[in-house]
Design an enzyme around this catalytic site. Structure first.
Site, PDB file in Angstrom:
ATOM      1  N   SER A 162       0.744  10.772   1.450  1.00 12.33           N
ATOM      2  CA  SER A 162       1.545   9.563   1.659  1.00 12.33           C
ATOM      3  C   SER A 162       0.920   8.546   2.590  1.00 12.33           C
ATOM      4  O   SER A 162       1.497   7.473   2.800  1.00 12.33           O
ATOM      5  CB  SER A 162       2.939   9.937   2.170  1.00 12.33           C
ATOM      6  OG  SER A 162       3.777  10.270   1.093  1.00 12.33           O
ATOM      7  N   LYS A 165       0.670   5.224   1.111  1.00 12.59           N
ATOM      8  CA  LYS A 165       1.785   4.269   1.171  1.00 12.59           C
ATOM      9  C   LYS A 165       1.460   3.077   2.063  1.00 12.59           C
ATOM     10  O   LYS A 165       2.111   2.031   1.969  1.00 12.59           O
ATOM     11  CB  LYS A 165       3.054   4.971   1.659  1.00 12.59           C
ATOM     12  CG  LYS A 165       3.682   5.934   0.640  1.00 12.59           C
ATOM     13  CD  LYS A 165       4.962   6.531   1.190  1.00 12.59           C
ATOM     14  CE  LYS A 165       5.736   7.339   0.144  1.00 12.59           C
ATOM     15  NZ  LYS A 165       5.166   8.661  -0.114  1.00 12.59           N
ATOM     16  N   SER A 220       9.203   8.604   4.236  1.00 12.95           N
ATOM     17  CA  SER A 220       8.158   8.714   3.217  1.00 12.95           C
ATOM     18  C   SER A 220       8.789   8.879   1.838  1.00 12.95           C
ATOM     19  O   SER A 220       8.301   9.634   1.000  1.00 12.95           O
ATOM     20  CB  SER A 220       7.232   9.900   3.528  1.00 12.95           C
ATOM     21  OG  SER A 220       5.964   9.716   2.959  1.00 12.95           O
TER      22      SER A 220
END
Length: 474
Positions: A162, A165, A220
């Site tokens: 993640s 992201k 997340s």
């Protein structure tokens, strides 16, 4: 605490309400509160899913069948160059993967050389050894000038989890006003991988863009990422835009397959590229707000009379919010963490001490201890703050293609003495090209936010009051 406030706290962790119907077992998750019904724990001191890694034996003991690893292994994809170095599925395999002999030289030829790169000088503190820094790849750099203080396998292409992201946010966040509302459709949430980390978005309910970004950064939430991607024209369009943005940032190690960082064949980035994404994103005040927020309220279901309830969510960046075995890191101000089967644990953080602002990225520690990625990141930050004026840089974080002169970004194509001259020119010019790079929050041990300041080459300015813990009421 009202539904329209953001609160920073070092106290008990909030437990976000999750959509149990979507939280399926199957792969590891980026946040510790995405459980299947059979594995959920209400003990706030119990080891959680974020501490697990791609080790199959360890996963089995936690009740997570490794479908993704099994599928990749059976198809031979784990042996492909793009996935070389990702987490091993068989715990009996004693040999750790090795970095490629040749990697990108963007930012300097030493950054493309395998192993630890540091230009130690007399009087400089000693860099922690391999028993302390076990990550397969890491980098610590000055967030303002971009000078790389030390690195290990900085351009090794590894699964990012993640932390990808950050690129998603840097690409999509400027496109929608924070107060824009969106009613979620079932199609918006389609395509999420089994076991995805979720913030708890529900179909047929409306959320502001501000809510969605809190879900992305604090929890997340892949459901928040997919909702924003749907608003942005769909997942495929968003992936294309992210890849274009990576190219603009000179992040040549990155190949985007999913917008949320979920494991996918061929999806890779590097410690160097993740640092570029953080550095670029931190120029945006909204990005700074979200990544530095420790806790917030998130909209829940409608109750009697149609009034929406809310529930608390807390940032899973343990250097920011702390954990039962870890205190918040002094001066931390973001950025993003991750954990998946292939990636192991990954983390990019930014912190300030005095006038010094440092970025650190850690990818996949070999030591599989709870919160290990954060511990190693903290060790690198401690060393970086002590060594910043006492070591020679080994490279630099280049600027975007639209701003950088290309000397650092293109020197992989140079040969011999030309490469050395190009690298030195890039380092000499780093300060002049740094631009508006970052904004950092100063925190006390109790996470009292004292302020966040944006820095440019010749000036600095304070951010709005909302960064100090306020959120506009709906």
């Amino acid at each position: 605490m009202g539904s329209g406030s953001i609160r920073r706290s070092a106290g008990a962790l909030f437990r976000g309400v999750l959509s149990a119907s979507r939280a399926k077992a199957g792969t590891f998750t980026d946040v510790p509160t995405t459980f299947s019904a059979s594995t959920a724990s209400t003990d706030p001191t119990a080891p959680n899913a974020s501490a697990t890694t791609g080790n199959a034996g360890r996963a089995a003991r936690h009740g997570f069948p490794l479908r993704t690893v099994a599928a990749l292994a059976s198809s031979g994809l784990l042996a492909t160059p793009l996935l070389a170095g990702t987490a091993q599925a068989d715990p009996k395999e004693p040999k750790a993967p090795k970095p490629p002999a040749k990697m990108s030289q963007i930012g300097g030829d030493r950054l493309g050389t395998p192993g630890v790169q540091v230009a130690q000088t007399p009087g400089a503190p000693k860099l922690p050894g391999p028993d302390t820094l076990t990550a397969r790849s890491w980098i610590v750099s000055d967030a303002e000038s971009g000078k790389v203080l030390a690195a290990k396998n900085a351009h090794w292409q590894l699964a990012p989890a993640s932390t990808l992201k950050m690129l998603f946010a840097d690409t999509v966040l400027p496109k929608f006003p924070k107060d824009q509302k969106h009613t979620v459709k079932s199609a918006d949430l389609a395509g999420m991988g089994a076991g995805s980390s979720l913030v708890g978005i529900k179909e047929n309910l409306s959320y502001t863009v501000h809510d969605l970004w809190l879900g992305v950064f604090l929890r997340s939430g892949n459901d928040a990422v997919h909702t924003l991607s749907a608003m942005n024209g769909g997942t495929a369009a968003t992936v294309t835009q992210m890849q274009q943005r990576a190219k603009e940032l000179n992040a040549r190690d990155t190949h985007v397959v999913t917008p949320d960082g979920y494991d996918a064949p061929g999806q890779v980035s590097s410690a160097y590229d993740l640092s570029l994404f953080a550095r670029s994103g931190l120029q945006n005040p909204d990005f700074r707000e979200y990544c530095s927020t420790a806790s917030a309220q998130f909209p829940g279901d409608k109750g009697k009379g149609g009034k929406r309830a809310s529930f608390g969510i807390q940032n899973t960046n343990r250097l920011l919010s702390g954990d039962y075995d870890m205190k918040p890191y002094p001066g931390i101000a973001g950025v993003k963490n991750g954990s998946t089967t292939n990636a192991g644990s990954t983390f990019t953080g930014v912190a300030q001490r005095g006038d010094r602002k440092l970025l650190v990225t850690v990818m996949n520690p070999e030591k599989k201890e709870h919160n290990e990625a954060y511990r190693e990141a903290a060790k690198l930050l401690d060393w970086g703050f002590a060594a910043a004026d006492k070591v020679e840089p080994v490279g630099r974080l280049v600027g975007p293609r639209s701003e950088d002169d290309g000397s650092g970004a293109e020197n992989a194509k140079d040969k011999g003495k030309d490469a050395d001259r190009s690298t030195q020119a890039a380092l000499d010019g780093a300060g002049a090209k740094s631009g508006v790079w970052t904004a950092l929050g100063l925190t006390t041990g109790a996470l009292a936010l004292l302020g966040i300041v944006a820095f440019a080459v010749h000036r600095r300015w304070p951010l709005p009051e909302l960064v100090r813990g306020r959120r506009p009421r709906k």
